[in-house]
Design a protein around this motif. Structure first.
Motif, short mmCIF file in Angstrom:
data_model
loop_
_atom_site.label_atom_id
_atom_site.label_comp_id
_atom_site.label_asym_id
_atom_site.label_seq_id
_atom_site.Cartn_x
_atom_site.Cartn_y
_atom_site.Cartn_z
N GLN A 171 -5.20 3.63 -5.63
CA GLN A 171 -4.00 3.72 -6.27
C GLN A 171 -3.29 2.91 -5.63
O GLN A 171 -2.17 2.32 -6.29
CB GLN A 171 -3.41 5.11 -6.15
CG GLN A 171 -4.16 6.55 -6.66
CD GLN A 171 -3.60 7.37 -6.66
OE1 GLN A 171 -2.80 7.98 -4.99
NE2 GLN A 171 -4.22 8.69 -6.72
N GLU A 172 -3.07 2.12 -4.13
CA GLU A 172 -2.64 1.01 -3.77
C GLU A 172 -3.42 -0.01 -3.80
O GLU A 172 -2.33 -1.02 -4.30
CB GLU A 172 -3.26 1.37 -2.39
CG GLU A 172 -2.70 2.59 -1.64
CD GLU A 172 -2.77 2.93 -0.16
OE1 GLU A 172 -3.28 2.17 0.35
OE2 GLU A 172 -2.10 4.03 0.59
N GLN A 198 -3.72 -0.66 -6.63
CA GLN A 198 -3.41 -1.14 -8.49
C GLN A 198 -1.86 -1.50 -8.09
O GLN A 198 -1.89 -2.11 -9.33
CB GLN A 198 -3.99 0.32 -9.25
CG GLN A 198 -5.66 0.58 -9.09
CD GLN A 198 -5.41 1.96 -10.59
OE1 GLN A 198 -4.52 2.49 -10.81
NE2 GLN A 198 -6.93 2.14 -10.65
N ARG A 199 -0.85 -0.61 -7.81
CA ARG A 199 0.33 -0.70 -7.45
C ARG A 199 0.40 -2.65 -6.62
O ARG A 199 1.25 -2.82 -7.04
CB ARG A 199 1.08 -0.01 -5.83
CG ARG A 199 1.16 1.54 -6.41
CD ARG A 199 1.79 2.54 -5.94
NE ARG A 199 1.01 2.62 -4.34
CZ ARG A 199 0.45 3.47 -4.60
NH1 ARG A 199 -0.06 4.60 -5.86
NH2 ARG A 199 0.32 3.74 -3.27
N ARG A 210 -0.10 -4.58 -9.58
CA ARG A 210 1.14 -5.02 -10.39
C ARG A 210 1.76 -5.53 -9.74
O ARG A 210 2.70 -5.87 -10.66
CB ARG A 210 1.66 -3.47 -10.44
CG ARG A 210 0.59 -2.46 -11.63
CD ARG A 210 1.30 -1.32 -12.26
NE ARG A 210 1.82 -0.08 -11.26
CZ ARG A 210 0.17 1.08 -11.21
NH1 ARG A 210 -0.51 0.58 -11.41
NH2 ARG A 210 0.85 1.62 -9.73
N LEU A 211 2.30 -5.02 -8.32
CA LEU A 211 3.26 -5.49 -7.61
C LEU A 211 3.55 -7.69 -7.85
O LEU A 211 4.26 -8.13 -8.09
CB LEU A 211 3.71 -5.42 -6.74
CG LEU A 211 4.62 -6.43 -5.84
CD1 LEU A 211 6.20 -5.92 -5.83
CD2 LEU A 211 4.66 -5.76 -3.95
#
Length: 236
Positions: free
Chosen positions: A215-216, A218-219, A222-223
């Motif tokens: 999850q981290e 993927q974040r 995206r950023l």
């Protein structure tokens, strides 16, 4: 020593005798430790295990009933607060004497008959009787890993377990931990099948460590994409 008296039995809360021989036989099923560890891991990562709480896996819960020591080892259990040094509960735990009563106990069914539904009051008492009448555990949960069947019982005002109803998502709210419990199907540690998972009050599933890392990642991606779209090259 604290004493609790019922009509046909007397319960005393005493420390497990040093010479008491605990059952050192292996667990009934290789899946049981994995399911228990997964439940604990997501709570730890979410910061939902207070320093004085106690999580147990195949660990002795003790009481003395009519002068005889009774020990049951649930596949997973949760005590909100212990009130003695943790070094004093490394071998077993006695409610009332050493801290709170367990708020949750779980049993994972296997091919071996373990008496999870046994209401036998005579020595040695059945698990159901011990959890309901002796320890008065608020939530007794029975899970069948092979088929994914989940039963959540809650101690009623009458002092007996009542089967809880699932919500629309087939999850059960557990007040004492402030989370919903449900069944999830997938793969972890080379085991594919049914698992027990926690969800918060927003309906978000608490992740395991590997999932949290993903999850981290993927974040971060995206950023980075947003920064590049704005003409900014993100640093490594």
């Amino acid at each position: 020593m604290v004493v609790a008296s019922q009509s046909s039995w007397v319960v005393t809360w005493e420390k497990l005798p040093d010479d008491f021989i605990l059952n050192d036989e292996p667990v009934d099923n290789i899946n049981q430790p994995a399911i228990a560890a997964a439940l604990t891991e997501s709570l730890e990562l979410a910061g939902l295990l207070p320093a004085q709480s106690l999580v147990m896996t195949n660990y002795g819960l003790c009481a003395t009933v009519n002068g005889k020591t009774v020990v049951k080892a649930p596949d997973w259990g949760y005590v909100p607060e212990i009130r003695v040094p943790r070094s004093e509960v490394t071998r077993s735990y006695t409610p009332q004497l050493q801290g709170d009563f367990p708020a949750i106990v779980m049993e994972f069914l296997s091919d071996t008959e373990g008496g999870e539904y046994s209401n036998k009051p005579t020595y040695p008492p059945g698990k159901w009787f011990f959890y309901e009448q002796v320890l008065q555990v608020a939530h007794y949960i029975i899970f069948e890993p092979e088929g994914g069947a989940l039963e959540v019982y809650r101690l009623s005002e009458s002092g007996h377990y009542k089967l809880s109803s699932a919500n629309e998502q087939q999850r059960f709210w557990v007040d004492d931990i402030g989370l919903a419990l449900g069944v999830w199907q997938g793969t972890r540690e080379n085991r594919t099948g049914y698992w027990l998972r926690w969800w918060n009050d927003l309906g978000e599933m608490l992740p395991w460590g590997k999932e949290q890392v993903e999850q981290e990642r993927q974040r971060a991606e995206r950023l980075a994409a947003q920064l590049r779209a704005a003409g900014i090259e993100p640093e490594d």
